[in-house]
Each structure stands twice: as C-alpha cells, then as structure tokens.
Design a protein around this motif. Structure first.
Motif, PDB file in Angstrom:
ATOM      1  N   LEU A 468      47.116  45.725  41.803  1.00 48.88           N
ATOM      2  CA  LEU A 468      46.786  44.301  41.806  1.00 48.88           C
ATOM      3  C   LEU A 468      45.278  44.140  41.835  1.00 48.88           C
ATOM      4  CD1 LEU A 468      47.683  41.328  42.020  1.00 48.88           C
ATOM      5  CD2 LEU A 468      47.661  41.619  44.519  1.00 48.88           C
ATOM      6  N   HIS A 469      44.757  43.412  40.868  1.00 46.88           N
ATOM      7  CA  HIS A 469      43.315  43.170  40.782  1.00 46.88           C
ATOM      8  C   HIS A 469      42.971  41.851  41.465  1.00 46.88           C
ATOM      9  CE1 HIS A 469      42.091  46.421  37.945  1.00 46.88           C
ATOM     10  NE2 HIS A 469      43.395  46.438  37.765  1.00 46.88           N
ATOM     11  N   LEU A 470      42.116  41.926  42.476  1.00 49.05           N
ATOM     12  CA  LEU A 470      41.755  40.747  43.269  1.00 49.05           C
ATOM     13  C   LEU A 470      40.428  40.169  42.792  1.00 49.05           C
ATOM     14  CD1 LEU A 470      42.776  42.205  46.747  1.00 49.05           C
ATOM     15  CD2 LEU A 470      44.094  40.655  45.294  1.00 49.05           C
ATOM     16  N   GLY A 471      40.302  39.995  41.501  1.00 48.56           N
ATOM     17  CA  GLY A 471      39.073  39.481  40.913  1.00 48.56           C
ATOM     18  C   GLY A 471      39.101  39.661  39.409  1.00 48.56           C
ATOM     19  N   SER A 472      38.031  39.247  38.773  1.00 44.25           N
ATOM     20  CA  SER A 472      37.926  39.363  37.319  1.00 44.25           C
ATOM     21  C   SER A 472      37.920  40.824  36.906  1.00 44.25           C
ATOM     22  CB  SER A 472      36.641  38.682  36.836  1.00 44.25           C
ATOM     23  OG  SER A 472      36.398  38.983  35.477  1.00 44.25           O
ATOM     24  N   LEU A 473      38.684  41.137  35.850  1.00 48.84           N
ATOM     25  CA  LEU A 473      38.754  42.518  35.366  1.00 48.84           C
ATOM     26  C   LEU A 473      37.420  43.003  34.829  1.00 48.84           C
ATOM     27  CD1 LEU A 473      42.178  42.513  33.459  1.00 48.84           C
ATOM     28  CD2 LEU A 473      41.722  42.986  35.866  1.00 48.84           C
ATOM     29  N   GLU A 474      36.556  42.086  34.469  1.00 45.94           N
ATOM     30  CA  GLU A 474      35.273  42.448  33.878  1.00 45.94           C
ATOM     31  C   GLU A 474      34.164  42.625  34.911  1.00 45.94           C
ATOM     32  OE1 GLU A 474      34.680  43.008  30.567  1.00 45.94           O
ATOM     33  OE2 GLU A 474      36.829  42.808  30.254  1.00 45.94           O
ATOM     34  N   LYS A 475      34.475  42.361  36.195  1.00 46.36           N
ATOM     35  CA  LYS A 475      33.436  42.414  37.225  1.00 46.36           C
ATOM     36  C   LYS A 475      33.859  43.330  38.373  1.00 46.36           C
ATOM     37  CE  LYS A 475      31.888  37.679  36.265  1.00 46.36           C
ATOM     38  NZ  LYS A 475      31.699  36.317  36.843  1.00 46.36           N
ATOM     39  N   LEU A 476      32.888  43.668  39.195  1.00 42.45           N
ATOM     40  CA  LEU A 476      33.164  44.462  40.394  1.00 42.45           C
ATOM     41  C   LEU A 476      34.113  43.677  41.294  1.00 42.45           C
ATOM     42  CD1 LEU A 476      32.117  47.168  41.728  1.00 42.45           C
ATOM     43  CD2 LEU A 476      30.601  45.718  43.073  1.00 42.45           C
ATOM     44  N   HIS A 477      35.213  44.306  41.731  1.00 43.33           N
ATOM     45  CA  HIS A 477      36.189  43.606  42.550  1.00 43.33           C
ATOM     46  C   HIS A 477      37.048  44.625  43.280  1.00 43.33           C
ATOM     47  CE1 HIS A 477      38.299  44.559  38.800  1.00 43.33           C
ATOM     48  NE2 HIS A 477      39.414  44.544  39.509  1.00 43.33           N
TER      49      HIS A 477
END
Length: 489
Positions: A468-477
């Motif tokens: 699960l990605h807790l932020g934009s896939l293109e940015k540090l998260h």
C-alpha cells in the motif's frame, strides 16, 4: 488548607460548587465542579510571598498560547481566601492513577489490569502523554510536576484521550537550585537535593517513573529493601543512592511485587528503563527524552495482539498469550518502509542508484530495460529500512493515522486516514480521508475506494505480495507491506 471547600468564587463573582476531589499533586488538589464540565484547581500554600508568586504565575500561564496542546488552561482566577483557578475539564476523564495503582479493594492484579484496558491501552495512553510533554518542551516550557494525579485520561476502556490539568505548573526551565515542585515519588534526584531547578530532564525522570509504574505496577526505585527497611531507605532510593529494582547486576533492591517485565515491557522499552533508572539517576544527561519515550511507547502499542481467549493484549513476539496461555491468533504484520521511486535497485549487486543513471555506479551493470518510476514501485524497494511495524487481527483492525503515514507526532497525528481489516483470509482496505491511495502487487495496481465501501484482496501466508502506497507514486513516501502469519506462529 488541605481540604476542599464546599464552594469557591471566581474574580467575576461567579460561584462554583465543588462535588468531589479528582486528584492531588505536589502543590494542591483538583475538584470537580457541579455539572461535570469544569474543575477547580486549589493551590495550598500559606506563605504570602509564595501565594503572590503563584498568583502571578497563574496570570502568566493564562496568557500563554497553548490552544494546540491538550492542556486544561485556566479560565477564571479564584477570589481570596483561595488561590487557584477554574479550568475546563472534558467529561468522562479520570486521573491516570486509576491505571497506575491497583485499588486496595481489588484482590487480584491481573484481572484488574486487563479490565482497565490491559497492556495496549496503557501503552497508548502513555505514548500520548509523552507526546504532549514533548510538544510542551518544544515550546521551551516544562511541566515541572508530572504525576499520575495530574495526567487525566479517558474513563472508558475504549478511550485514549489524555489531558494535562495543572497548567499552573508550567514554567520556563531553570538551572538554578531552590525549592523544586514535585509530587513525592516522582521528583528527580537533583530536585530532591535542591541543586537543580525544573527542566526537561526532571520532567523526563518523572515520566519514566509514571510509565514504569503504570505498565509494571511497581515503582522502579522502591524495591523490597525499601519496603522492609527504615523510612530513610525510601529517601535514599528516590535520591538515586540505591540500585533500581531491575538493575542488571546489583540485586540489593529487587522487588517481589509487580507484573513480569517480559509481559509488559518491549525490549526497546526495557532499554529506556535501564537508561532512565540506571545511568540516568546519577547522570541526568543520560535520561531518554520525552520524544523517544513517545516513539517507543507508540511502537510497542502497535506491536500488540488481542487474545481471543481472555481479551487481553500482549506483544506479538510472545509465543502465546502470557496472561492465559491461548495460542496466538492469525494476524497480519504490516511493515512500514520509505519508498523512493527515483532510485533503481541493481539486479546484480543490489546497490541503489538514481533512475537517471544508465548503469550501476558500483558494478557497471546496465540499468534494466523499460525501467520507469511507475514500474519501480512494483518491484523490490532499494535500500529498504523498516521504519516501524504494526499488527492487525480479525478482531482488531489497523487504523493508519498521520503518525504511521508520515511519522508525525503530537496533536492531530491520531486522525485515521486508512482502515485495514482482516476477514476470512482477505484484506479489506478503504480510504477514510478522501485521499486516493494505491494498492500495488506484481500483477498491477488498484486505488482504494473512498467512503464506506472497502476493497478486498486475498492474502496468503508467508511473504506479502500487497503493498500500500501512502502517497504519490512519483514522490518520496511511505509504503506498507502486508504479511499473513497463521495461528500460533
């Protein structure tokens, strides 16, 4: 005066009827005002000069900007002959002492401990209290007199709210000696000796005592040598002149009471206690600060399971429930990592390098064909360092707040953003804050639904395939990996 009056009057002439004492600290006592939403703090001091100083202190505190902190600020000053103030108090709150000390009428410690919310609730309340004190320190202020009497918590076992009630204790730290403010049993050795004033490290000592006592149900400095000795022994112990009860080498002050430490203290909390009550008694600079206490208490609470047998909570690394012996239930281990999509993981030497580079700078292996930032998030994350972990079971869902999502601490960090549940061998996930979060596997990606509807995906035992990605896939998260562990493992 040490007893509460029937009523008090504020500077505007309004009368308040006091119905019962809620807590008592080093300087005075707090009484509930009839109606339940207000409380009166009365300071007991007959010295005219000290009364004037305290009155000025109360006026100063009332002017402080503390709206972002969970502190009951003074609303109105009291008229003579009483020194004190009226403050707002949320209904349904009680002093932490109700969880830190078993009442005399109780016959068995373990059932009482579990009935109060058990281990997880105590860890969570203490973590929030440490959070609050750390925020106060961040403003250049110290609380001066932390104790289980002036830390108030939700009365219900499902509540996790925390408030500081003695705002008149707030001050700027002072390195000078003099009469320090502290509740007996919680004062740092240097305060008791009178060679230091209050500061963040005296707050840290008091909080460490509160945390250990609330979790283990025994004072960390008052062992059998004190209980069975002369009254002077207690003073020596509190001044740091005797070893603490769990000293790894010196057994002179061991305690035969309290809960087993392996039941209630994680390994990282044990490290903090050894620092706080070992080296930290003599070397005040060795004491762990409130931010570290908060971080480790939250992490410990995150790593607890709910027992399907006795309903208690315990650490996930325990082979079974230490309270009743029932096997561990099936659970999901959620591991949080930092993801940088702009970094490539070399397939040959596993080194990490930026996506803009054509080859690995370490072994010169060419960058994999077709690598894009979106493709990278579906593969292994380079240089992954686990930030923290949390567990969820079929009976206890995981609510991901800003504390887990961003590493944020303090007020506002507890608002849930994502809910994750385990039901029937499937993960159920949904966004609670209107933000679109992405769930990724090797076969593709899906966006979590927003609102009451939840997405469900199968989860198998062993290494997790869902991320699960807790932020934009293109940015540090941050990302979360989910791994199913079967019953008893």
């Amino acid at each position: 005066m040490t007893e509460g009056p029937g009523q008090v009057v504020d500077m505007n002439g309004r009368r308040y009827r006091l119905v019962r004492q809620l807590g008592r600290g080093g300087q005075g006592a707090v009484f509930e005002v009839e109606g339940g939403r207000l409380a009166a703090k009365l300071v007991f001091d007959d010295s005219p000069s000290r009364r004037d100083r305290l009155r000025n202190q109360l006026i100063h505190v009332k002017r402080l900007t503390l709206g972002d902190l969970e502190i009951a600020q003074p609303l109105e000053m009291l008229r003579e002959p009483y020194l004190g103030y009226i403050m707002e108090l949320l209904t349904g709150m009680v002093p932490l002492k109700v969880l830190a000390h078993m009442p005399r009428g109780e016959k068995s410690l373990v059932p009482w401990y579990i009935a109060g919310g058990g281990l997880r609730r105590r860890l969570r309340l203490l973590a929030r209290a440490a959070d609050l004190l750390a925020q106060l320190h961040g403003k250049g202020l110290v609380y001066a007199d932390p104790s289980p009497h002036n830390l108030f918590v939700s009365a219900g076992v499902t509540g996790n709210e925390v408030r500081l009630i003695d705002a008149d204790n707030l001050s700027y730290q002072s390195s000078t000696g003099g009469p320090g403010i502290y509740t007996p049993g919680y004062g740092a050795p240097e305060l008791m000796a009178g060679w230091r004033g209050v500061d963040t490290l005296t707050d840290a000592h008091a909080f460490g005592v509160i945390a250990f006592q609330t979790l283990a149900q025994v004072h960390p400095l008052l062992g059998d040598a004190v209980a069975q000795g002369e009254p002077e022994q207690e003073e020596k112990a509190l001044r740091g002149e005797l070893p603490w009860i769990d000293h790894p080498e010196d057994e002179r002050n061991r305690s035969s009471v309290g809960l087993p430490r392996d039941f209630v203290l994680s390994n990282r909390l044990k490290e903090l206690c050894q620092l706080a009550f070992g080296k930290g008694l003599r070397d005040r600079t060795a004491r762990p600060g409130l931010s570290l206490w908060a971080e480790r208490l939250h992490a410990a609470a995150d790593a607890t399971l709910s027992c399907p047998g006795c309903t208690s909570t315990y650490y996930v690394n325990s082979p079974d429930c230490p309270w009743c012996g029932v096997a561990k239930p099936r659970y999901v281990l959620a591991s949080f990592f930092l993801s940088d999509p702009a970094v490539v993981s070399c397939e040959s030497c596993k080194a990490g390098y930026t996506v803009e580079e054509a080859e690995c700078p370490r072994c010169r292996a060419p960058r994999p064909e077709g690598v894009t930032r979106l493709a990278l998030v579906r593969g292994p994350d380079p240089k992954r360092t686990r930030l923290t972990q949390a567990v969820l079971t079929e009976h206890s869902p995981l609510l991901i707040s800003d504390r887990l999502l961003k590493g944020q601490m303090g007020r506002g960090s507890h608002t849930p953003r994502v809910e994750v549940r385990l039901e029937g061998g499937r993960l159920w996930l949904r966004s609670l804050d209107g933000v679109v979060y992405t769930l990724v596997s090797m076969s593709g990606s899906r966006n979590l639904p927003v609102g009451p509807q939840a997405m469900n995906v199968p989860i198998d035992s062993g290494r997790g395939t869902w991320r699960l990605h807790l932020g934009s896939l293109e940015k540090l998260h941050r990302i979360v990996n989910f791994e199913l562990r079967q019953e008893g493992t």
